[in-house]
Design a protein around this motif. Structure first.
Motif, PDB file in Angstrom:
ATOM      1  N   GLY A 248       0.798  -1.216   0.000  1.00  0.00           N
ATOM      2  CA  GLY A 248       0.000   0.000   0.000  1.00  0.00           C
ATOM      3  C   GLY A 248       0.833   1.269   0.000  1.00  0.00           C
ATOM      4  O   GLY A 248       0.504   2.250  -0.675  1.00  0.00           O
ATOM      5  N   GLU A 253      -1.515   7.505  -1.043  1.00  0.00           N
ATOM      6  CA  GLU A 253      -2.956   7.222  -1.014  1.00  0.00           C
ATOM      7  C   GLU A 253      -3.796   8.493  -1.157  1.00  0.00           C
ATOM      8  O   GLU A 253      -4.836   8.493  -1.833  1.00  0.00           O
ATOM      9  CB  GLU A 253      -3.308   6.488   0.288  1.00  0.00           C
ATOM     10  N   ASP A 271      -5.390  -4.512  -3.502  1.00  0.00           N
ATOM     11  CA  ASP A 271      -5.300  -5.685  -2.623  1.00  0.00           C
ATOM     12  C   ASP A 271      -4.512  -5.345  -1.372  1.00  0.00           C
ATOM     13  O   ASP A 271      -4.455  -6.133  -0.436  1.00  0.00           O
ATOM     14  CB  ASP A 271      -4.608  -6.832  -3.388  1.00  0.00           C
ATOM     15  N   TYR A 273      -2.849  -2.031   1.360  1.00  0.00           N
ATOM     16  CA  TYR A 273      -3.180  -0.741   1.970  1.00  0.00           C
ATOM     17  C   TYR A 273      -2.011  -0.319   2.858  1.00  0.00           C
ATOM     18  O   TYR A 273      -1.279  -1.173   3.377  1.00  0.00           O
ATOM     19  CB  TYR A 273      -4.476  -0.896   2.786  1.00  0.00           C
ATOM     20  N   GLU A 276      -2.407  -1.978   6.906  1.00  0.00           N
ATOM     21  CA  GLU A 276      -3.284  -3.150   7.023  1.00  0.00           C
ATOM     22  C   GLU A 276      -3.334  -3.631   8.463  1.00  0.00           C
ATOM     23  O   GLU A 276      -2.310  -3.559   9.152  1.00  0.00           O
ATOM     24  CB  GLU A 276      -2.756  -4.266   6.104  1.00  0.00           C
ATOM     25  N   GLU A 278      -6.144  -1.927   8.477  1.00  0.00           N
ATOM     26  CA  GLU A 278      -7.027  -0.764   8.343  1.00  0.00           C
ATOM     27  C   GLU A 278      -7.195  -0.418   6.873  1.00  0.00           C
ATOM     28  O   GLU A 278      -6.243  -0.503   6.112  1.00  0.00           O
ATOM     29  CB  GLU A 278      -6.400   0.453   9.022  1.00  0.00           C
ATOM     30  N   VAL A 279      -8.409  -0.001   6.529  1.00  0.00           N
ATOM     31  CA  VAL A 279      -8.664   0.479   5.167  1.00  0.00           C
ATOM     32  C   VAL A 279      -9.220   1.887   5.300  1.00  0.00           C
ATOM     33  O   VAL A 279     -10.142   2.124   6.084  1.00  0.00           O
ATOM     34  CB  VAL A 279      -9.681  -0.432   4.438  1.00  0.00           C
ATOM     35  N   ASN A 280      -8.628   2.826   4.582  1.00  0.00           N
ATOM     36  CA  ASN A 280      -9.074   4.219   4.643  1.00  0.00           C
ATOM     37  C   ASN A 280     -10.568   4.293   4.341  1.00  0.00           C
ATOM     38  O   ASN A 280     -11.009   3.887   3.254  1.00  0.00           O
ATOM     39  CB  ASN A 280      -8.271   5.020   3.599  1.00  0.00           C
ATOM     40  N   LEU A 283     -12.016   5.333   0.961  1.00  0.00           N
ATOM     41  CA  LEU A 283     -12.039   4.410  -0.177  1.00  0.00           C
ATOM     42  C   LEU A 283     -13.387   3.690  -0.272  1.00  0.00           C
ATOM     43  O   LEU A 283     -13.884   3.409  -1.361  1.00  0.00           O
ATOM     44  CB  LEU A 283     -10.920   3.375  -0.041  1.00  0.00           C
ATOM     45  N   LEU A 291     -11.972  -3.599  -4.078  1.00  0.00           N
ATOM     46  CA  LEU A 291     -11.082  -3.708  -2.913  1.00  0.00           C
ATOM     47  C   LEU A 291     -11.051  -5.156  -2.416  1.00  0.00           C
ATOM     48  O   LEU A 291     -12.099  -5.778  -2.243  1.00  0.00           O
ATOM     49  CB  LEU A 291     -11.594  -2.800  -1.785  1.00  0.00           C
ATOM     50  N   PRO A 293      -9.036  -7.807   0.601  1.00  0.00           N
ATOM     51  CA  PRO A 293      -8.250  -7.765   1.854  1.00  0.00           C
ATOM     52  C   PRO A 293      -6.935  -8.561   1.763  1.00  0.00           C
ATOM     53  O   PRO A 293      -6.807  -9.594   2.402  1.00  0.00           O
ATOM     54  CB  PRO A 293      -9.213  -8.393   2.867  1.00  0.00           C
ATOM     55  N   HIS A 294      -5.970  -8.070   0.987  1.00  0.00           N
ATOM     56  CA  HIS A 294      -4.658  -8.720   0.803  1.00  0.00           C
ATOM     57  C   HIS A 294      -4.806 -10.229   0.546  1.00  0.00           C
ATOM     58  O   HIS A 294      -4.422 -11.060   1.367  1.00  0.00           O
ATOM     59  CB  HIS A 294      -3.732  -8.463   1.992  1.00  0.00           C
TER      60      HIS A 294
END
Ligand SMILES: O=CC(=O)O
Length: 331
Positions: A248, A253, A271, A273, A276, A278-280, A283, A291, A293-294
């Protein structure tokens, strides 16, 4: 006495391989430290990890003891000579502290290429065709969003720019070439094994100006933090798309969100951030982006391949005194 190997994290898929690869040649112990302090204590004379020569590490261990930063590396007993990281990206490990302490670091390149490139391909397809918004519409009982095709394009004939043509970038190039997309790339140097249909741009700005989609495949290091910033994003054509399956922090960002807000970017597929997991929250308000989650390497096949690769590095270290996957900073 057999050399001691410490598993810092969890072997999930390769239990049998541990027995086969390391069983005959090493004593394998698994860390049980709930905290960083307890972990460091273990390396003190007569501590529970004293005498360990090699460490298998994965990112799940960070939940308990944090990153392998200078404090952790400096805290290892002098017996520790090898860290086999189970992952391609080793940004959670202080390479310079390892070098200073005479510890060799290996990772698992190659093992991650298929799964990570597949994740990038999924984001590429989802963002260009704008599929994510349509699934949401269906789940809300509304069938297709109105005028959807005005936002959606074919991949065939469009230009995919790959920033960093390593193993993952190259695999994505092969997959996207099947449409066929036009594939262009920028790396620090021309890649000798790149296929002839993969066009090299020595100047990143020239590549960005040609791209419909930019896919980011550079590792996170001090010099790549915010690499894809305002200037580069604005070099992309209006209506282009960014895909990030690398790390990320490689993208600024805020600059990316501003470009989504003012329509310079049509979409992004992410994928990874900066912080991580956490996601802004800003977004989450864009219906037109995809989006994940990795999920890059989240398959049992790839995770087993990665575990075996890391364990093989430890076996080679014990039996040969060297391993295949020493990180580039140490080569
Ligand atoms: O993100 C996954 C990896 O670095 O292997």
């Amino acid at each position: 006495m057999a050399p001691r190997i410490l598993i810092v994290g969890k072997i999930v898929w390769a239990d049998e391989d541990v027995k086969q690869l390391l069983g005959p040649i090493a004593e394998v112990i698994t860390y049980d430290s709930p905290t960083r302090a307890d972990f460091l204590q273990g390396f003190k004379p007569n501590g529970k990890y004293d005498g360990v020569v090699g460490i298998f590490r994965d990112n799940t261990s960070a939940d308990h003891i944090g990153f392998f930063d200078k404090e952790i590396i400096d805290g290892f007993s002098s017996s520790v000579k090898w860290i086999a990281h189970n992952g391609a990206g080793y940004d959670q490990i202080d390479v310079h502290a390892c070098i200073a302490k005479g510890i060799t670091l290996s990772n698992t390149p190659g093992a991650v290429d298929d799964a990570s490139a597949t994740t990038a391909l999924y984001l590429l397809i989802s963002t260009v065709r704008q599929y994510a918004i349509t699934e949401r519409s269906l789940r809300e009982g509304k069938w297709k969003p109105k005028g959807h095709s005005s936002r959606s394009h074919d991949l065939t004939g469009r230009t995919l720019a790959i920033l960093g043509l390593g193993g993952i970038g190259l695999r994505l190039a092969e997959l996207a070439h099947a449409f066929p997309m036009r594939i262009i790339y920028h790396s620090r140097n021309k890649v000798p094994n790149a296929p002839e249909w993969c066009e090299y741009f020595p100047k990143v700005e020239d590549m960005l100006a040609e791209a419909d989609v930019l896919s980011v495949h550079v590792p996170l290091r001090a010099d790549t933090v915010g690499l894809v910033g305002e200037k580069w994003i604005r070099k992309l054509k209006k209506g282009s798309i960014i895909i990030n399956t690398a790390r990320g922090k490689v993208i600024d960002e805020d600059a990316m969100i501003r470009a989504l807000e003012d329509g310079h970017l049509a979409s992004v597929g992410l994928d990874v951030y900066p912080n991580e997991p956490e996601v802004n929250p800003r977004l989450l308000d864009f219906p037109n982006i995809t989006l994940l989650p990795h999920m890059g390497t989240e398959t049992q096949d790839t995770q087993r391949k990665m575990e075996v690769r890391a364990l093989t590095n430890l076996k080679d270290f014990i039996t040969l005194g060297k391993g295949k996957d020493v990180v580039v900073e140490m080569k």
